[in-house]
Enzyme design. Structure first.
Site, short mmCIF file in Angstrom:
data_model
loop_
_atom_site.label_atom_id
_atom_site.label_comp_id
_atom_site.label_asym_id
_atom_site.label_seq_id
_atom_site.Cartn_x
_atom_site.Cartn_y
_atom_site.Cartn_z
N SER A 179 -12.22 -43.18 8.73
CA SER A 179 -12.06 -44.57 9.11
C SER A 179 -12.55 -45.44 7.97
O SER A 179 -13.48 -45.08 7.25
CB SER A 179 -12.88 -44.85 10.37
OG SER A 179 -13.21 -46.21 10.46
N LYS A 209 -16.37 -41.06 11.33
CA LYS A 209 -15.11 -40.66 11.96
C LYS A 209 -14.34 -39.59 11.21
O LYS A 209 -14.29 -39.58 9.99
CB LYS A 209 -14.21 -41.89 12.11
CG LYS A 209 -14.74 -42.89 13.09
CD LYS A 209 -14.36 -42.56 14.49
CE LYS A 209 -13.06 -43.24 14.80
NZ LYS A 209 -12.62 -42.93 16.14
N SER A 261 28.85 -48.02 4.36
CA SER A 261 27.90 -47.02 4.87
C SER A 261 27.40 -46.10 3.76
O SER A 261 26.67 -45.15 4.02
CB SER A 261 28.57 -46.19 5.97
OG SER A 261 29.79 -45.64 5.51
N HIS A 271 -3.94 -30.62 36.30
CA HIS A 271 -4.41 -32.01 36.48
C HIS A 271 -5.51 -32.37 35.48
O HIS A 271 -6.35 -33.22 35.75
CB HIS A 271 -4.93 -32.26 37.90
CG HIS A 271 -4.02 -31.74 38.97
ND1 HIS A 271 -3.03 -32.50 39.54
CD2 HIS A 271 -3.96 -30.50 39.56
CE1 HIS A 271 -2.39 -31.76 40.46
NE2 HIS A 271 -2.93 -30.55 40.47
N1 ARG Z 1 32.39 -44.70 7.20
C1 ARG Z 1 33.15 -44.43 8.38
C2 ARG Z 1 32.24 -43.82 9.45
O1 ARG Z 1 31.19 -43.43 9.10
C3 ARG Z 1 34.26 -43.50 8.06
C4 ARG Z 1 35.48 -43.64 8.93
C5 ARG Z 1 36.08 -44.95 8.77
N2 ARG Z 1 37.38 -45.05 9.31
C6 ARG Z 1 37.96 -46.24 9.49
N3 ARG Z 1 39.13 -46.24 9.91
N4 ARG Z 1 37.31 -47.34 9.25
O2 ARG Z 1 32.57 -43.75 10.60
#
Ligand code: ARG
Length: 458
Positions: free
Chosen positions: A277, A283, A23, A156
């Site tokens: 446009s 426009k 992430s 309306h």
């Molecule tokens: N990157 C994870 C999230 O955003 C953090 C927590 C992850 N914890 C785990 N036990 N995988 O939720």
């Protein structure tokens, strides 16, 4: 690369799984909150003698340096380290050595991420509140110049009764004022510190949760470790507040789009806030207003997405919850993108006051006042409604407005009508007669503006 959690594994994760799980792409924006949270945690660990004090000092110093390096863009995050939490820990340990490995004592990424996201959103809501306030001050400024600008009020989308443009603007002021209060309400429930919840069941270390709460400026601490790590209701609540803000902006945008059409011509967007446009040379399109209206759907989508992500996951943490970030971040970004551009767009638009007045005059918006005039002369309201309606019908046939009927012709409908009718049904009388609290009369709108300024200066 060896994983921070790699001990019990015999095999490396599949490359695709690394990418899939990671992430860092989107949670790196929480680096500051992650580091601040870790500093507070490390100080507390030292203070409680859970780790040696000198390690605690080293960690705090290292984290502070790391923050500067990230801010100076000297740091490259590693996708293999999965998320911002493990990236920070890894970078810290590379920097200060062994002591860095003690930071995660008595903590889990589950309570860490619950902390970081709360801190991040608390910071963002401060900015959003400022932007909302600025927009409200723009509304008040335009309202001040338009307390005499008569326009038709609609129900309306049919002309109903005359109001002023200032009154219309101040209606939006009220809506955004409630949004501001919703935002501060939502902050109360967000400002609850979850560290100490651990993975799900708290911890055996004697953590000082109150200390961490105070260090980080939270109002309270979470009271149940399962709840602390496993709810995202605060993000959902924020997405709801953001959706309502967008809904309010979008309604106004819809009006501005209509009003800038040739058919209405009540307003004209500044060239700087319109586009042309590629094919039709004539426009001038209100793209900015349309895009805000469009982005409203996007924010609603994030609210529904978050609710749906959360609806079926058993307690406590589940990886599904990593999916909370992109929607809530995008909802925040979208609102922050829209609020200032919306404010600038309305601050620069041209208001065609005479077209508005003509619009009010043209649509029999004074028919209620005509009926009220008859009531004041003794006629029962239901009867007066009928008389006024028949007079309107006559005017439609003749293509004129009520005040263009001669007194003689008016008397054909009721002989209680006198010369004073013309004043009674003038646009100005219609507006200024509505001098009840909350009404469009100039004196009342001026009061509303004064109260608004007091509110904004507080
Ligand atoms: N990157 C994870 C999230 O955003 C953090 C927590 C992850 N914890 C785990 N036990 N995988 O939720």
């Amino acid at each position: 690369m060896a994983k921070l959690w790699g001990g019990r594994f015999q095999k490396n994760t599949d490359k695709k799984v690394d990418d899939f799980n990671s992430s860092i792409r989107f949670d790196k924006r929480m680096y500051k909150q992650d580091i601040e949270g870790s500093i507070a945690h490390a100080k507390m660990l030292g203070k409680q003698n859970i780790i040696p004090n000198e390690d605690s000092l080293k960690i705090v110093k290292g984290l502070k340096e790391l923050l500067v390096e990230i801010e100076e863009e000297k740091v490259v995050f590693d996708i293999d380290a999965e998320d911002i939490h493990m990236n920070v820990e890894k970078l810290l340990t590379e920097k200060i050595g062994e002591a860095g490995k003690r930071l995660h004592t008595g903590r889990s990424r589950n309570d860490q991420v619950a902390l970081d996201i709360r801190m991040y959103l608390l910071d963002e809501t401060v900015e959003i509140a400022e932007m909302l306030k600025h927009l409200m001050s723009v509304l008040v400024d335009i309202a001040k110049d338009n307390t005499k600008t008569i326009m038709p009020g609609y129900t309306h989308l049919q002309k109903a009764q005359p109001i002023t443009f200032a009154h219309h603007l101040m209606a939006y002021f009220e809506m955004f004022k409630r949004d501001l209060s919703r935002l501060s309400d939502c902050r109360k429930r967000m400002s609850v510190m979850p560290l100490g919840s651990g993975a799900l069941a708290g911890t055996t270390y004697p953590l000082d949760r109150e200390f961490v709460k105070n260090e980080l400026g939270f109002d309270e601490i979470t009271q149940n470790s399962l709840d602390g790590v496993s709810d995202r209701d605060f993000a959902i609540e924020l997405a709801n507040v953001l959706s309502i803000i967008m809904m309010h902006m979008s309604r106004f945008c819809e009006e501005l789009i209509l009003w800038s059409s040739h058919e209405f011509s009540f307003v004209e967007m500044d060239d700087a806030f319109s586009t042309g446009s590629s094919i039709m040379p004539q426009k001038k399109n209100p793209d900015v207003a349309e895009l805000i209206r469009g982005k409203t759907g996007r924010v609603y989508g994030h609210l529904m997405g978050l609710l749906t992500t959360m609806k079926g996951i058993p307690l406590a943490y589940n990886k599904d919850m990593q999916e909370d970030k992109e929607p809530i971040f995008d909802a925040v970004d979208t609102v922050k993108l829209c609020l200032p551009v919306f404010g600038d767009m309305i601050a620069t638009m041209k208001i065609n006051k005479d077209v508005m007045l003509k619009g009010a005059k043209g649509g029999f918006t004074n028919a209620t006042d005509l009926a009220d005039y008859l009531v004041k002369k003794g006629m029962p309201f239901r009867e007066a409604h009928g008389v006024s309606g028949r007079m309107v019908y006559r005017c439609i046939e003749k293509g004129i407005s009520l005040d263009e009927l001669s007194l003689e012709e008016m008397k054909e409908f009721s002989d209680i009508i006198e010369e004073d009718i013309y004043k009674a049904i003038s646009m100005k009388t219609c507006v200024d007669g509505r001098n009840i609290i909350g009404g469009p009369a100039e004196e009342m709108v001026l009061k509303a503006i004064k109260n608004a300024e007091k509110f904004l200066n507080n």
